[in-house]
Design an enzyme around this catalytic site. Sequence first.
Site, mmCIF file in Angstrom:
data_model
loop_
_atom_site.group_PDB
_atom_site.id
_atom_site.type_symbol
_atom_site.label_atom_id
_atom_site.label_comp_id
_atom_site.label_asym_id
_atom_site.label_seq_id
_atom_site.Cartn_x
_atom_site.Cartn_y
_atom_site.Cartn_z
ATOM 1 N N SER A 38 -6.085 11.359 1.234
ATOM 2 C CA SER A 38 -6.631 10.358 0.308
ATOM 3 C C SER A 38 -5.505 9.437 -0.193
ATOM 4 O O SER A 38 -4.881 8.766 0.623
ATOM 5 C CB SER A 38 -7.362 11.077 -0.832
ATOM 6 O OG SER A 38 -8.198 10.181 -1.522
ATOM 7 N N ASP A 66 -18.095 11.934 3.416
ATOM 8 C CA ASP A 66 -17.140 11.727 2.325
ATOM 9 C C ASP A 66 -17.700 10.656 1.390
ATOM 10 O O ASP A 66 -17.933 9.520 1.811
ATOM 11 C CB ASP A 66 -15.819 11.273 2.948
ATOM 12 C CG ASP A 66 -14.688 11.130 1.946
ATOM 13 O OD1 ASP A 66 -14.940 10.744 0.795
ATOM 14 O OD2 ASP A 66 -13.538 11.387 2.351
ATOM 15 N N HIS A 98 -14.872 15.159 1.273
ATOM 16 C CA HIS A 98 -13.511 14.772 0.880
ATOM 17 C C HIS A 98 -12.667 15.968 0.435
ATOM 18 O O HIS A 98 -11.526 15.790 0.008
ATOM 19 C CB HIS A 98 -13.619 13.756 -0.278
ATOM 20 C CG HIS A 98 -12.406 12.906 -0.498
ATOM 21 N ND1 HIS A 98 -11.974 11.965 0.409
ATOM 22 C CD2 HIS A 98 -11.504 12.844 -1.523
ATOM 23 C CE1 HIS A 98 -10.885 11.363 -0.049
ATOM 24 N NE2 HIS A 98 -10.573 11.891 -1.221
#
Lengths: 280, 280
Positions: A148, A226, A259
Site C-alpha cells: 500500500s 481490495d 487489502h
Amino acid sequence: MELITSNKVVGGWHKRYRHTSTTTQCDMTFAIFLPEAANHGKKVPVLYWLSGLTCTDENFMQKAGAFKTANELGIAIVTSDTSPRGESVADDPAANYDFGLGAGFYLNAIMPPFDKHYHMYDYVVSELPQLIKAHFPVTEQQAISGHSMGGHGALTIGLRNSDVYSSISAFSPIVHPQQCPWGVKAFTGYLGIDTSIWQQYDATALLSQQQFKQPIPILIDQGDADSFLEEQLQPWHLQKVAENINYPLTLNMREGYDHSYFFISSFIDEHLHFHAKHFS
Amino acid sequence: MELITSNKVVGGWHKRYRHTSTTTQCDMTFAIFLPEAANHGKKVPVLYWLSGLTCTDENFMQKAGAFKTANELGIAIVTSDTSPRGESVADDPAANYDFGLGAGFYLNAIMPPFDKHYHMYDYVVSELPQLIKAHFPVTEQQAISGHSMGGHGALTIGLRNSDVYSSISAFSPIVHPQQCPWGVKAFTGYLGIDTSIWQQYDATALLSQQQFKQPIPILIDQGDADSFLEEQLQPWHLQKVAENINYPLTLNMREGYDHSYFFISSFIDEHLHFHAKHFS
C-alpha cells in the site's frame, strides 16, 4: 542501538532494535529477520519491507508468514517504521490515519512543521541500510518490497536507486499518488503545492520519465476485492507506462483478495522467490 | 449467526462470526479457516484451536502462519474466544490478565459471579462444534490444539472427549494447573477451594487417573527459552505420567524458542501434519 526483543523463529531470529536516527532526529524502531544461515556466519542478502498506513515494523513480521521461505532461501528481512515517532514529532492536526504519524509516505518533507523529522526517504535509502550493514552479516545485495503506502515507497525508492536494489515488489501499492486522495493529501502536506516537486515521489511519473539507472524487474500483486483499488491504488496507471516503454513489470490481479495481510501471506512466498532469483 | 469479516487467503477463506451463545449466555465470536477444497463442496475435517491468556479468535489466525499447510492438507481450522465477553460478564476484580475476561480456562465455573457466563468447557465441547457442523462443509473428524492456557484446554477437553477427537496437540501448555500459580488462581476463583473438583480440569490428573475412553495421540512442543516454563508450564509432569502408563505422548523440547507466536509459527506445520495423519 538497543535490542528491544529477540525471538527464535524457524531456526533463525527475529529481533527488534531502537536507535537514535540522525536522519529523522528521533528514536526509530526497526526489526530484522535473520535466517539460520546467518547464525553460522554466512552473509545473506537483505529484503527491505515498507509497511502501509498506520503500521510499524511489527505488522509484517507478525502477520506475513514469510519466515519459512526466507529461511530456506537465506534472505534477511528488515522492516522499518512508517514515520518518525515521539512527542516532539508533528502529527496531522486532525490525527487522521492517512497523514502524520504512521503515514510518512517515504519522502523527505519540506513543509513545516514536518520538515524537521519526516525524512523517511533518506532514512530508508541511506541510514537504515548503513546500520544494517554495520551490525549484521549481510551482503551488498538488496531488494525492496512493501504494501500500500509501503508499495509506493518500494516502487519510488527502488526506481530512484536501481543501482543498489536488484528487484522491486509490491502488494496493493499506491502507484500514482499525485492522482489519488491519499497521495494528494500527503504530498500537499509534506511537499507543498508545487506539483513539480511531487514527481520524484510518484512511481508512475518516475517510470514515465524513465528516472532509473537500470530497469530492475518489478513484481506487483493486487487483489481485485481490495476496497481501495479504484480510488487510491489504480495499478493500471503504472502498468500502462511499463507497457509503453517495455519495462519489465508484472502485475498479477488476484481474484477475490482484499487489502489485508491475509492477501500478503498468500503470495509473499512468490515475492521472496522473485527477489531470490534476482539476487543470484 | 452474523458474518463479521471475510478474507480470501491461500485460495481458501478466513471468516469471523458472532452468535448468541446459549451456553455462555452472551454473544461469542469465533473464526473459521476453510481450505480451498471446502469451496468446491468437499467436506473437510476440523482442527479446533484454543488460544492462551488475553487472546481472542484473532491471534492464531493472524500470526500462526498455518493456512498454507492446512490448505494443502484440506483441514478447516476453528478458533474460539478465550472467555465470555460483554458488559454483563464478570471480570477479575483486579482486572489482571490471568483471570476473568480473556482467561476462561476452558472450564465450567461454579462460583458466583462467574457461574453465569463462564462455561467455556461446554461451549468448546458442544455448542461450537454443533454450530460448525450445522453451517459449514465439515466431516465428523475433529482434532484439538492450543497454546498455553489453550494447551491446557486442548489436553483436558481432548482427553475427556477422546471419542470425538482423533488427536491432541499443544504448544507450551499448562499441563498441571492445580500445581501452578495461574491454575490455582483460576481454579480457586471459578471452582472454589474443593480441589476434588479441580481434577477434571487438570491434564496430569486426568492422564494419571486414566480418564479417557481411548488413548488418542498427544503431541506437545515446548520452547526451552519460555519464561513461563519453570513456574507455570512444567510439561515434565505430564510426560512422566504418560511414560508410567505407556500413553502415546510426544514432548519436543525446542532449544532457544520462547512463548510467542514466533514459536508456534515455527512448528505449526508439524502439528497440522500430525493431526492429518490421525484423521485418515
